[in-house]
Structure formats: structure tokens, C-alpha cells
Design a protein around this motif. Sequence first.
Motif, PDB file in Angstrom:
ATOM      1  N   ALA A   1      20.837 -31.072 112.398  1.00 21.85           N
ATOM      2  CA  ALA A   1      21.834 -30.015 112.152  1.00 21.85           C
ATOM      3  C   ALA A   1      22.766 -30.372 111.005  1.00 21.85           C
ATOM      4  CB  ALA A   1      22.638 -29.760 113.425  1.00 21.85           C
ATOM      5  N   TRP A   2      22.990 -31.672 110.769  1.00 19.55           N
ATOM      6  CA  TRP A   2      23.918 -32.065 109.699  1.00 19.55           C
ATOM      7  C   TRP A   2      23.404 -31.639 108.317  1.00 19.55           C
ATOM      8  CZ3 TRP A   2      22.293 -35.187 105.718  1.00 19.55           C
ATOM      9  CH2 TRP A   2      21.204 -36.042 105.949  1.00 19.55           C
ATOM     10  N   THR A   3      22.100 -31.403 108.203  1.00 16.26           N
ATOM     11  CA  THR A   3      21.516 -31.023 106.911  1.00 16.26           C
ATOM     12  C   THR A   3      21.668 -29.538 106.616  1.00 16.26           C
ATOM     13  OG1 THR A   3      19.339 -30.497 107.844  1.00 16.26           O
ATOM     14  CG2 THR A   3      19.724 -32.800 107.177  1.00 16.26           C
ATOM     15  N   GLY A   4      21.890 -28.725 107.660  1.00 17.20           N
ATOM     16  CA  GLY A   4      21.894 -27.273 107.480  1.00 17.20           C
ATOM     17  C   GLY A   4      20.502 -26.667 107.476  1.00 17.20           C
ATOM     18  N   GLY A   5      19.466 -27.475 107.763  1.00 17.97           N
ATOM     19  CA  GLY A   5      18.092 -26.978 107.788  1.00 17.97           C
ATOM     20  C   GLY A   5      17.257 -27.600 106.678  1.00 17.97           C
ATOM     21  N   ALA A   6      15.938 -27.413 106.770  1.00 15.95           N
ATOM     22  CA  ALA A   6      15.007 -28.127 105.888  1.00 15.95           C
ATOM     23  C   ALA A   6      15.171 -27.771 104.414  1.00 15.95           C
ATOM     24  CB  ALA A   6      13.569 -27.845 106.335  1.00 15.95           C
ATOM     25  N   LEU A   7      15.432 -26.504 104.094  1.00 12.20           N
ATOM     26  CA  LEU A   7      15.612 -26.126 102.689  1.00 12.20           C
ATOM     27  C   LEU A   7      17.016 -26.467 102.191  1.00 12.20           C
ATOM     28  CD1 LEU A   7      13.694 -22.717 102.412  1.00 12.20           C
ATOM     29  CD2 LEU A   7      12.902 -25.010 101.799  1.00 12.20           C
ATOM     30  N   GLN A   8      18.015 -26.335 103.086  1.00 11.94           N
ATOM     31  CA  GLN A   8      19.375 -26.704 102.686  1.00 11.94           C
ATOM     32  C   GLN A   8      19.472 -28.212 102.436  1.00 11.94           C
ATOM     33  OE1 GLN A   8      21.802 -25.114 101.608  1.00 11.94           O
ATOM     34  NE2 GLN A   8      23.403 -26.671 101.607  1.00 11.94           N
ATOM     35  N   PHE A   9      18.645 -28.990 103.140  1.00 11.20           N
ATOM     36  CA  PHE A   9      18.582 -30.440 102.896  1.00 11.20           C
ATOM     37  C   PHE A   9      18.228 -30.702 101.426  1.00 11.20           C
ATOM     38  CE2 PHE A   9      15.694 -34.274 102.988  1.00 11.20           C
ATOM     39  CZ  PHE A   9      16.690 -35.221 103.143  1.00 11.20           C
ATOM     40  N   ILE A  10      17.268 -29.923 100.896  1.00  7.56           N
ATOM     41  CA  ILE A  10      16.873 -30.073  99.489  1.00  7.56           C
ATOM     42  C   ILE A  10      18.005 -29.605  98.567  1.00  7.56           C
ATOM     43  CG2 ILE A  10      15.200 -29.390  97.721  1.00  7.56           C
ATOM     44  CD1 ILE A  10      13.154 -28.966  99.964  1.00  7.56           C
ATOM     45  N   ASN A  11      18.605 -28.440  98.906  1.00  2.48           N
ATOM     46  CA  ASN A  11      19.721 -27.923  98.091  1.00  2.48           C
ATOM     47  C   ASN A  11      20.837 -28.947  97.969  1.00  2.48           C
ATOM     48  OD1 ASN A  11      18.434 -25.450  97.796  1.00  2.48           O
ATOM     49  ND2 ASN A  11      19.626 -24.418  99.373  1.00  2.48           N
ATOM     50  N   GLN A  12      21.218 -29.532  99.123  1.00  6.64           N
ATOM     51  CA  GLN A  12      22.344 -30.461  99.155  1.00  6.64           C
ATOM     52  C   GLN A  12      22.008 -31.758  98.420  1.00  6.64           C
ATOM     53  OE1 GLN A  12      25.404 -29.567 101.103  1.00  6.64           O
ATOM     54  NE2 GLN A  12      26.010 -30.947  99.482  1.00  6.64           N
ATOM     55  N   TYR A  13      20.776 -32.188  98.550  1.00 10.15           N
ATOM     56  CA  TYR A  13      20.315 -33.412  97.879  1.00 10.15           C
ATOM     57  C   TYR A  13      20.337 -33.215  96.362  1.00 10.15           C
ATOM     58  CZ  TYR A  13      17.614 -37.816  97.883  1.00 10.15           C
ATOM     59  OH  TYR A  13      17.213 -39.132  97.734  1.00 10.15           O
TER      60      TYR A  13
ATOM     61  N   PRO B   1      17.077 -34.497  91.782  1.00  7.36           N
ATOM     62  CA  PRO B   1      17.028 -35.807  92.450  1.00  7.36           C
ATOM     63  C   PRO B   1      16.009 -35.845  93.593  1.00  7.36           C
ATOM     64  CG  PRO B   1      19.306 -35.115  92.149  1.00  7.36           C
ATOM     65  CD  PRO B   1      18.444 -33.950  91.764  1.00  7.36           C
ATOM     66  N   PHE B   2      15.878 -34.706  94.322  1.00  8.75           N
ATOM     67  CA  PHE B   2      14.908 -34.637  95.423  1.00  8.75           C
ATOM     68  C   PHE B   2      13.482 -34.817  94.885  1.00  8.75           C
ATOM     69  CE2 PHE B   2      12.007 -32.607  98.368  1.00  8.75           C
ATOM     70  CZ  PHE B   2      12.491 -32.974  99.620  1.00  8.75           C
ATOM     71  N   ILE B   3      13.190 -34.151  93.778  1.00 10.06           N
ATOM     72  CA  ILE B   3      11.852 -34.257  93.164  1.00 10.06           C
ATOM     73  C   ILE B   3      11.576 -35.694  92.721  1.00 10.06           C
ATOM     74  CG2 ILE B   3      10.522 -33.603  91.099  1.00 10.06           C
ATOM     75  CD1 ILE B   3      11.848 -30.771  91.423  1.00 10.06           C
ATOM     76  N   THR B   4      12.581 -36.322  92.121  1.00 15.77           N
ATOM     77  CA  THR B   4      12.433 -37.718  91.675  1.00 15.77           C
ATOM     78  C   THR B   4      12.117 -38.630  92.852  1.00 15.77           C
ATOM     79  OG1 THR B   4      13.970 -37.331  89.853  1.00 15.77           O
ATOM     80  CG2 THR B   4      13.602 -39.628  90.485  1.00 15.77           C
ATOM     81  N   ARG B   5      12.872 -38.437  93.946  1.00 18.06           N
ATOM     82  CA  ARG B   5      12.658 -39.283  95.135  1.00 18.06           C
ATOM     83  C   ARG B   5      11.304 -38.979  95.778  1.00 18.06           C
ATOM     84  NH1 ARG B   5      12.575 -43.870  97.732  1.00 18.06           N
ATOM     85  NH2 ARG B   5      13.348 -43.840  99.874  1.00 18.06           N
ATOM     86  N   ALA B   6      10.904 -37.702  95.822  1.00 23.99           N
ATOM     87  CA  ALA B   6       9.612 -37.321  96.406  1.00 23.99           C
ATOM     88  C   ALA B   6       8.468 -37.967  95.628  1.00 23.99           C
ATOM     89  CB  ALA B   6       9.465 -35.799  96.421  1.00 23.99           C
ATOM     90  N   ARG B   7       8.589 -37.979  94.300  1.00 24.70           N
ATOM     91  CA  ARG B   7       7.537 -38.592  93.480  1.00 24.70           C
ATOM     92  C   ARG B   7       7.465 -40.099  93.709  1.00 24.70           C
ATOM     93  NH1 ARG B   7       8.695 -34.753  88.207  1.00 24.70           N
ATOM     94  NH2 ARG B   7       7.003 -33.259  88.620  1.00 24.70           N
ATOM     95  N   ALA B   8       8.615 -40.719  93.911  1.00 21.88           N
ATOM     96  CA  ALA B   8       8.629 -42.166  94.190  1.00 21.88           C
ATOM     97  C   ALA B   8       7.946 -42.447  95.533  1.00 21.88           C
ATOM     98  CB  ALA B   8      10.067 -42.685  94.209  1.00 21.88           C
ATOM     99  N   LEU B   9       8.195 -41.578  96.520  1.00 22.37           N
ATOM    100  CA  LEU B   9       7.538 -41.731  97.826  1.00 22.37           C
ATOM    101  C   LEU B   9       6.036 -41.494  97.697  1.00 22.37           C
ATOM    102  CD1 LEU B   9      10.134 -39.854 100.111  1.00 22.37           C
ATOM    103  CD2 LEU B   9       9.724 -42.323 100.045  1.00 22.37           C
ATOM    104  N   ALA B  10       5.640 -40.524  96.868  1.00 23.70           N
ATOM    105  CA  ALA B  10       4.214 -40.220  96.664  1.00 23.70           C
ATOM    106  C   ALA B  10       3.499 -41.414  96.042  1.00 23.70           C
ATOM    107  CB  ALA B  10       4.059 -38.994  95.770  1.00 23.70           C
ATOM    108  N   GLU B  11       4.154 -42.049  95.099  1.00 23.44           N
ATOM    109  CA  GLU B  11       3.547 -43.197  94.415  1.00 23.44           C
ATOM    110  C   GLU B  11       3.311 -44.337  95.388  1.00 23.44           C
ATOM    111  OE1 GLU B  11       4.784 -45.980  90.684  1.00 23.44           O
ATOM    112  OE2 GLU B  11       5.472 -43.905  90.643  1.00 23.44           O
ATOM    113  N   ARG B  12       4.242 -44.502  96.328  1.00 23.16           N
ATOM    114  CA  ARG B  12       4.149 -45.641  97.236  1.00 23.16           C
ATOM    115  C   ARG B  12       3.376 -45.320  98.518  1.00 23.16           C
ATOM    116  NH1 ARG B  12       8.841 -49.734  99.491  1.00 23.16           N
ATOM    117  NH2 ARG B  12       7.354 -51.225 100.315  1.00 23.16           N
ATOM    118  N   TYR B  13       3.504 -44.072  99.020  1.00 15.47           N
ATOM    119  CA  TYR B  13       2.986 -43.785 100.367  1.00 15.47           C
ATOM    120  C   TYR B  13       1.917 -42.691 100.426  1.00 15.47           C
ATOM    121  CZ  TYR B  13       7.094 -46.533 101.597  1.00 15.47           C
ATOM    122  OH  TYR B  13       8.026 -47.541 101.688  1.00 15.47           O
ATOM    123  N   GLY B  14       1.659 -41.998  99.338  1.00 16.49           N
ATOM    124  CA  GLY B  14       0.571 -41.018  99.394  1.00 16.49           C
ATOM    125  C   GLY B  14       0.907 -39.703  98.721  1.00 16.49           C
ATOM    126  N   GLU B  15      -0.147 -39.001  98.291  1.00 12.94           N
ATOM    127  CA  GLU B  15      -0.019 -37.761  97.529  1.00 12.94           C
ATOM    128  C   GLU B  15       0.652 -36.639  98.319  1.00 12.94           C
ATOM    129  OE1 GLU B  15      -0.936 -36.866  94.150  1.00 12.94           O
ATOM    130  OE2 GLU B  15      -0.583 -39.030  94.238  1.00 12.94           O
TER     131      GLU B  15
END
Length: 713
Positions: free
Chosen positions: A665-677, A681-695
Amino acid sequence: MTDAIRYETGQDQIVTLTLDMPGQQANTLNAAYRQAMADTLERLQSDKDAIVGVIIRSAKKTFVAGGDLNELSQVDAARAAAFYQMTMDLKAQLRTLETYGKPVVAAIEGSALGGGLELCLACHHRIALNGGHIKLGLPEVTLGLLPGGGGTVRLVRMLGLEKALPLLMQGRTMGVDHALKTGVIDQLASDAEDLMAKARAWILANPVPIKAWDQPGFQLPGGTPAHPNVAQMLAIAPSILRSKTWGCYPAPEKILAAAVEGAQVDFHTAEKIEARYFTELATGPIAKNMIGSWFQLNRVKAAEARPKAPPVFNMRKVGILGAGLMGGGIAYVSAVAGVSVILKDVNLAAAQKGKDYSVRLLNKQVASGRITEAQRDAVLGRIKPTGRDSDLEGCDLIIEAVFENRELKAQVSAAAEQVVVPNAVIASNTSTLPITGLASAISRQERFIGLHFFSPVEKMRLVEIIKGARTNDMTLARAFDFVQQIGKTAILVNDSRGFFTSRVFATFADEGIAMLGEGVSAPMIETEARKAGMPVGPLAVSDEVSLRLMHQIRQQARKDLAEQGVDLAGHPADAVIEQLLNEFDRAGKASGGGFYDYPDAAPKHLWPELKTRFEKPDAQISGQDIRDRLLFIQALETVRCMEEGVLRSTADANVGSMLGIGFPAWTGGALQFINQYGLKPFITRARALAERYGERFQPPALLLEKAEEGSLF
């Protein structure tokens, strides 16, 4: 003087102030109210010698709904100083009422929440109508805030820290009986006439009231924080709080701080402390997220997606096919809402077991005094268990709630269609199987729809309505009407495998299981999930769902897609699930054990063999990576659902993710989590996770487009 507060002096020289904000369904403590109250206080001061007392009441259905959330949602760091001053000015108005020197009585004819209750607390006496519709409380914590109108200051001085803290920190609303028992209100009245008569009588009997804390020698009820008993309670309070919030929610911590610090100083200093913490929370991101989700929840509840043309239809008789946990739960909530239920299973004995679920729930309520035996019997009288299709005759709605097996679902739906009324709606409670395919089992496919309930049905507020390719507007409208009739909240999604909530939920469970397969410590996975704000860890929730069911759903999906010439890619979680099922015969909680053991007389605990069979010392990753993997994978799947047109609105996405799968609930929901992040920056972090943990962590095209445009979800 404005119409917002009507000022009327009676022949007995008692002034009645009637709160009636123009152009609003409910009174709120907004700028117009604050100006009106300033004018009113000025007039009260000039009329003081001719006044015996003051009664405050409301012309609306509610007393006061609280602060203006539109105003609160716009406060940022740049406006913090002005907001702090506004808060102090509002407190000063309440303090002027409290120290007016003449009795001030709150006549409460409707719910008083948040700032509304704080206004009542500033009065010398509080009388409420004795009605079940009235709710009182300080729910600010549920919006990431604390009571900012003196609530922490007055409630602690009225009740003491031990009794006040649960009311402040949990944000629960209470009925008038409970409020009277706890001392939040002082009297009950039978009707509006009795209410005003009692208010006048109290004013005449108490011409010069002074609050206890304004009298010399005031002692805090139960003792100050330095008192041994209170100190002992406060010593463990932060750790108990942290075990519940996992540090995700600052509001309860600030409430504790404001209450305890305020209890050790004079009234005015305590108000300053409260205002500073209130400003800190109001300008922070978590309150913004939680207030935003409140607005979105109200939009979803308004059922804007319901087709406008068909008139509202209340179901009179509902048939439920399958009397297992889900069927029994749906029968219960329907019967409680006054609907007649035919609960059908393979035979009467199996159906009766489903009714017994309602018996157990209702007996608990009778034992706790929440309902009478007569009320229980009336609800149970509306549920008829049966093993015969013929008993479904005359049903307006059929809800199929059997196992996730396409052939079985087709068989029971087709049989039911033969005996229901011609325009009955046929619904499936499937959590994964596409509705358009299931609809082919019946002849009137335009009457077929998905109604995906969540377990346990009596506690989970969400229902996912799934529109099939041939579902018509009347069917869709009746689905919305039924969900509202039984007091649930509906989101509308388009047809696809797993729809929205099951797809996103699967990514959470799978990611946790995949980490275990990589060698990450199981306790670490579960703990970090809770630290991220998820209600339970992915391994625990997989046990609840059943590993066997998860495996069967995958197999069904593979089979269906293979028939369409599509090869479903494997997931790193698959091998772990198959190993637990095939090598260790551990299928989940219902089967006696999965990732956890479930001893009879002790709490569940992680299966000790996980450490020896899966954990690898050199495979451990940071807590931040675990938390990000669990939240990012769900947010990314939500974007894919938007991209594919499964989801129709951001509000449905955010509300559905929180109510349906427990996205924090602190995020405001799954899409608001991205908005707030922040999208980039969210895309940058997602790509870093993809490189390390999977496509699977690669950002979808829609997310990249939004970031490029500079827009938000």
C-alpha cells in the motif's frame, strides 16, 4: 459570514452552528471551512456575554469527513512552511472553541472521521445518535498521515497513552457503542430531537466547563512516559511496531513519537510537535501515494466501467457450482447480502460441507456478540445445499467455482444453463483460463462472463470481472451490479490467460521460487518480501495456493498454447516446483507441507531441508536486490497487461494490485510504484536486473514510450 457555517441563536441563548459546506456532499476542513470558522469565532467572541453555550451539528449525512485530501495531495516541500502555519492556525481555532469559557457540545448525527472527530474532541461534550450508520475514528494513518488537528494531543490527555495509541496508530473506525465505552464520546441520543434536547440540558447544567488538562494539577491518565508501567510498554512498542510495518510506513512511527513527546510537554508545545510531524508526512512521497490510491479506489468503486444503458439489477437467486473453499465463501457473502443461494456439488453431503463454512463464520460472530442467533439463522436460511441441477431453476446468476479444469467447468456450466431463467448470467470463478474459451460450453455465450473472487472470499474486497469476446453490455452491467450488491469492489479486465491479478501474482511467486533455485537463503527471501511491504513471502503464498495447482496451471497453459502452435517458454521456478512435487512429495499447505512445515501444535516454519538442498553460500545477493526483484517483476508485468489491453485503466491496475495480490500500500499500487520511482531511473534499474537475473526484467515498449514522452501512468 458564509453559508458554510450557519449561525442561529435560540430563545434560550444557545447558539447552534450548522456545518453545511456549499457544493460538497460532505463537510471537509478546507480553506472555505477555515475562513468560515474564523468568521464564526469572531462573532461568538463579540456575542459572548449574551450566549449561554454552543451546539455544533451538521446539515450533511456525515458530521465532518475530515481534511481536504485534494489540498493535502498538493503539499510539497516548497509549501511546507505555509502548510505548517495553516495547520497551526486550524489548531488555534479549535483551541479557541475549547477555551471559549462557555460550554460547546458536538451533536453528532453522522460519521465523524479524522479532522471531524478532532473538532468533536475540542468540544466540551460529545453526544451521538445511537445508529449503526455512524462511524467515529482517526483513520489518517491509512493515508500515510497522522491526525493533524490536535488528535494526538487531546486523545492522549483524555484516555492516556496506553488506550489512545491503538486508536491513533491503527486508524480503525468504531461504532457509537464502542466510542462511548472508550470515552471518545460522552452520551447517546435516540433521535435528532433527543440529541438536541440532551445537548441543551448539558449546556445548562455545565455553564463554565474547563477541560481537565486546563485545570491546575492535571495528571495524565495512566501516567506519563516516565511512569514505570508506561515506560515498560513504550520500551517494547517500537519493536512491535517495526514487526508489523517492517519500516515501510513512517506514519505509525511518527504518531508514536508525537504522542509520547507531546505527553511530556505543555498543550501548545505538544500541538507544535504534532504539526511538525504532520507536515513531514504530508510533504513525503508515501502519503502522496496512499492519498492517490484513495482517490483511485473511489473511482473504481463508482464502477465507471459499467455500461450506462442497462438499469441496475439486484440478483434475487444465485446458483453456485462447487462447494469447496471458494464456492462456500461466495455463498456466504451472497447470503449475508440478502441473496438466496443454491449451493450445488456432486451430492448433498459435499454441498452441506460448503454450507458448514458459513456456519463456522457465523457462529464465531454470535460468540463475539457481533450478531444474534436469529441473524445467523436468517443468513443460513438463505443457503440451500443440493446435489441436483434442477434446484438451480429460477436463478438469475450462476457462478461456477469448480477446479481449474476446462472440461469440468464446461460440463457443470452447460448443465446449469438448461434450468436457469432465460436471461440468467453464467459466470466462471476461474483465476487463469480464458473466458472466451470457457464460454463455448454454453449456447448463449453473450451471457457468459468471468467473476474472479479471491480467497478467503469473506475478507478479500476485490472481484476481477473478465469480459469475454462475446460478453454483452447487459451481462457486464449485471456483473458490476452483483459485485456492488455483495459489498465488493470490482475491476474490469479484458480476456487473456491469467487475466491481470493471476498473471502478476504468478510473477511474484515465481521470482521467489527462482531465487531459491539460484541458492538464495529461503529465510532471506521471505523476510525481504515482508520488508518490501508484501503481506507474506513468495514461498509461503505458494504453499497456500498449492504447488500442484501452480504446476497444473502451467501444464494447461502449455497444452493450450501448443494447440495454437506457440511454445511456452520455461521459467527458472519450474525446476524447483517439479523437484518439490516429484522428489519430495511436498505439494503445499493443504497436503501437509511444501516450502514450509505445518506442525499441529506449533506455528509453521520453513522446511529445514531447503537449507541443505538449495542454499549455496556463494549465491547470496543483497536484500535490496531481493526486494527490487519481487516488486519490479510485478510492476513490469502490470505494464505488459496495460500494453496488451488486458487492463483498461491505471486506477484498475493500482487498486487491483493492492486489493487482489497485496502489492504494498505504501507504493500506491504497481504503476504508481513506477511513477514514484521515476520512469527513467526505473528503466535503468530494470535493465540492470535483466543483465544479472534474466530477460524477464527487460522494460516493455510501453514503459520506454512513456519515459520518452516524459509522461506518467
